[in-house]
Design an enzyme around this catalytic site. Structure first.
Site, PDB file in Angstrom:
ATOM      1  N   ARG A 227     -10.395  16.454   7.689  1.00 36.81           N
ATOM      2  CA  ARG A 227     -11.243  16.865   6.560  1.00 36.81           C
ATOM      3  C   ARG A 227     -12.627  17.253   7.055  1.00 36.81           C
ATOM      4  O   ARG A 227     -13.166  16.617   7.968  1.00 36.81           O
ATOM      5  CB  ARG A 227     -11.359  15.720   5.551  1.00 36.81           C
ATOM      6  CG  ARG A 227     -10.066  15.466   4.818  1.00 36.81           C
ATOM      7  CD  ARG A 227     -10.220  14.351   3.800  1.00 36.81           C
ATOM      8  NE  ARG A 227      -9.211  13.336   4.016  1.00 36.81           N
ATOM      9  CZ  ARG A 227      -9.398  12.033   3.832  1.00 36.81           C
ATOM     10  NH1 ARG A 227     -10.570  11.585   3.425  1.00 36.81           N
ATOM     11  NH2 ARG A 227      -8.422  11.193   4.048  1.00 36.81           N
TER      12      ARG A 227
ATOM     13  N   ARG B  97      -2.700  -2.160  -3.242  1.00 36.10           N
ATOM     14  CA  ARG B  97      -3.892  -1.323  -3.025  1.00 36.10           C
ATOM     15  C   ARG B  97      -3.774  -0.135  -3.972  1.00 36.10           C
ATOM     16  O   ARG B  97      -2.775   0.592  -3.944  1.00 36.10           O
ATOM     17  CB  ARG B  97      -3.948  -0.832  -1.585  1.00 36.10           C
ATOM     18  CG  ARG B  97      -5.062   0.159  -1.391  1.00 36.10           C
ATOM     19  CD  ARG B  97      -5.130   0.648   0.042  1.00 36.10           C
ATOM     20  NE  ARG B  97      -6.254   1.536   0.195  1.00 36.10           N
ATOM     21  CZ  ARG B  97      -6.160   2.792   0.627  1.00 36.10           C
ATOM     22  NH1 ARG B  97      -5.001   3.300   0.955  1.00 36.10           N
ATOM     23  NH2 ARG B  97      -7.243   3.534   0.733  1.00 36.10           N
TER      24      ARG B  97
ATOM     25  N   GLU C 200      -7.956  -4.883   5.667  1.00 35.24           N
ATOM     26  CA  GLU C 200      -7.945  -4.659   4.215  1.00 35.24           C
ATOM     27  C   GLU C 200      -6.855  -5.496   3.551  1.00 35.24           C
ATOM     28  O   GLU C 200      -7.016  -5.956   2.422  1.00 35.24           O
ATOM     29  CB  GLU C 200      -7.709  -3.169   3.934  1.00 35.24           C
ATOM     30  CG  GLU C 200      -8.942  -2.333   4.263  1.00 35.24           C
ATOM     31  CD  GLU C 200      -8.600  -0.897   4.641  1.00 35.24           C
ATOM     32  OE1 GLU C 200      -8.124  -0.704   5.788  1.00 35.24           O
ATOM     33  OE2 GLU C 200      -8.804  -0.007   3.824  1.00 35.24           O
TER      34      GLU C 200
ATOM     35  N   ASN D  28       0.882  -1.169   0.000  1.00 32.67           N
ATOM     36  CA  ASN D  28       0.000   0.000   0.000  1.00 32.67           C
ATOM     37  C   ASN D  28       0.919   1.218   0.000  1.00 32.67           C
ATOM     38  O   ASN D  28       1.526   1.555   1.015  1.00 32.67           O
ATOM     39  CB  ASN D  28      -0.875  -0.036   1.256  1.00 32.67           C
ATOM     40  CG  ASN D  28      -1.797   1.164   1.345  1.00 32.67           C
ATOM     41  OD1 ASN D  28      -1.757   2.059   0.499  1.00 32.67           O
ATOM     42  ND2 ASN D  28      -2.624   1.189   2.375  1.00 32.67           N
TER      43      ASN D  28
ATOM     44  N   HIS E 100     -12.609   3.443   0.621  1.00 32.97           N
ATOM     45  CA  HIS E 100     -12.641   2.464   1.734  1.00 32.97           C
ATOM     46  C   HIS E 100     -13.415   1.209   1.352  1.00 32.97           C
ATOM     47  O   HIS E 100     -13.913   0.482   2.225  1.00 32.97           O
ATOM     48  CB  HIS E 100     -13.326   3.043   3.012  1.00 32.97           C
ATOM     49  CG  HIS E 100     -12.613   4.187   3.644  1.00 32.97           C
ATOM     50  ND1 HIS E 100     -13.273   5.183   4.335  1.00 32.97           N
ATOM     51  CD2 HIS E 100     -11.300   4.498   3.710  1.00 32.97           C
ATOM     52  CE1 HIS E 100     -12.397   6.056   4.794  1.00 32.97           C
ATOM     53  NE2 HIS E 100     -11.190   5.664   4.413  1.00 32.97           N
TER      54      HIS E 100
END
Ligand code: ADP
Length: 400
Positions: free
Chosen positions: A239, A89, A384, A10, A178
């Site tokens: 965010r 990923r 993940e 990743n 996600h």
């Protein structure tokens, strides 16, 4: 040792996370992180056999150099031969990729084209792919896209209320992110409820530094809170999530912000950090709230939880049944305070919290945190990397 382990990579702009995983049971043989890449402080941390090692990465301090350190470690421990493929990923697959994809020259060119939709992420992912190809030239490389699970969303969920030609000509639509995490936790939740995933409907809340909520109907994503970029939806660590777009014009026209300043403010200075004025880290905010009664910390937690609860409630519009909601991600898996606050906003959905279970299901322990007789709320630790390993393995072992 079996030779079917998958090396999962990743790659971020200055980091590289890696794990060596048995795709059949999720067993992680080795994992780690290279960070501060492209600087002289570049380091790699490797966890293997219960031991943690750390070393500096030498010049040119880049992803390639980090992968070389990893390769050296793997060969010193005779682990190279047990790797059957590399699973990457990749953040944005646009509308092109909704399945695991064997990487070739065309796929790389398309990932590069899609960088216009994910300028911070896709180029970094490509760097990781090139570095892995150089280090493992004979192994298949597979891309698993973070947007793929949400490609099942119907048009009514992904079209913005703006001129349609912006979608047709420029791909401006909601994509969601996600996806790998929402898919994994939905699969685990179905197992927990002893039902096939295809017969389950959930609303899952992935709450980490980035946060998103997804509506999953019959095992498929039918809506999610992140949009064309990871700025839409619920409030996150730094965010903002949804704001009135008119605020942007106000900031630029009345308060003389530049577009770059607005971008930085909404992406890096908002969310938990912006409201609390303390930190983007949920633990710091919870401590300030519990120990110092800090009013900004209290407000940040209230806004965060209320917005997530509203998002969960709104996604009931996408479903015809609701088997339960799922909490995952660093905050969702660990914060009993956040979970309790969210569930207490959702009285109409009949969640009755099990106070003890809410406290014990933390730090990697998964389980139900509402009382029997009320609706299920489940805490599930996401993984993940295991999904990436599993899907890479399955793609390469498909019947012809
Ligand atoms: P990322 O999105 O970067 O993968 P994570 O999923 O690791 O992030 O989540 C990071 C968030 O999880 C941080 O806000 C952190 O404070 C929060 N977190 C981790 N452990 C706890 C805990 N015990 N209690 C509350 N929040 C926690």
């Amino acid at each position: 040792m079996k030779n079917n382990f998958i090396l999962v990579l990743n790659c971020g702009s200055s980091s590289l996370k890696f794990s060596l995983i048995n795709p059949e049971n999720g067993e992680t043989l080795l994992s780690g992180l290279a960070e501060r890449l492209l600087s002289e402080q570049a380091i790699i941390k490797i966890k293997h056999n219960g031991k943690k090692e750390q070393q500096s990465i030498s010049s040119p301090f880049d992803h390639q150099a980090a992968i070389q350190c990893l390769v050296t470690h793997l060969s010193e421990h005779q682990l190279i031969a047990c790797i059957s493929a590399i699973g990457h990923r990749v953040v944005h697959g646009g509308e092109t990729y909704y399945q695991p994809t064997l990487i070739n020259t065309d796929v790389k060119a398309t990932i590069e084209k899609l960088a216009r939709l994910a300028p911070l992420h896709n180029p970094a992912n490509l760097t990781g792919i090139s570095a892995a190809e150089a280090a493992f030239p004979t192994l298949p490389q597979v891309a698993i896209f973070d947007t793929a699970f949400h490609q099942a969303m119907p048009e009514k969920a992904f079209i913005y209320g703006i001129p349609y030609k912006l979608y047709k000509e420029h791909g401006i639509r909601r994509y969601g992110f996600h996806g790998t995490s929402h898919y994994f936790v939905a699969q685990q939740a179905a197992k927990m409820l002893h039902k096939p995933l295809e017969q389950c409907s959930f609303i899952s809340a992935h709450l980490g530094n980035g946060c998103s909520v997804a509506a999953i109907k019959d095992g498929k994503s039918v809506d999610t809170s992140l949009g064309m970029t990871p700025l839409e939806g619920v409030m996150m660590g730094t965010r903002s999530g949804d704001v009135d777009p008119g605020i942007i014009f106000h900031l630029v026209n009345q308060l003389n912000y530049t577009v770059e300043e607005v971008d930085t403010m909404l992406n890096k200075q908002s969310g938990l950090l912006g409201v609390s004025q303390l930190s983007n880290d949920c633990r710091t905010i919870e401590t300030a709230y519990l120990e110092d009664n800090n009013p900004q910390a209290a407000l940040a937690l209230d806004v965060f939880c209320y917005r997530i609860a509203k998002s969960i409630a709104s996604f009931t519009a996408s479903l015809t049944q609701l088997d339960g909601i799922i909490f995952t991600g660093g905050i969702g898996e660990n914060s009993d305070i956040i979970r309790e606050k969210i569930l207490s906003q959702l009285i109409l959905l009949n969640f009755k919290i099990d106070v003890d279970a809410n406290i014990t299901n933390r730090f990697g322990k998964s389980g139900r945190i509402t009382l029997e007789g009320s609706r299920a709320a489940l805490v599930i630790a996401t993984n993940e990397e295991w999904v990436i390993a599993e899907q890479t393995f399955e793609l390469l072992n498909q019947e012809p």
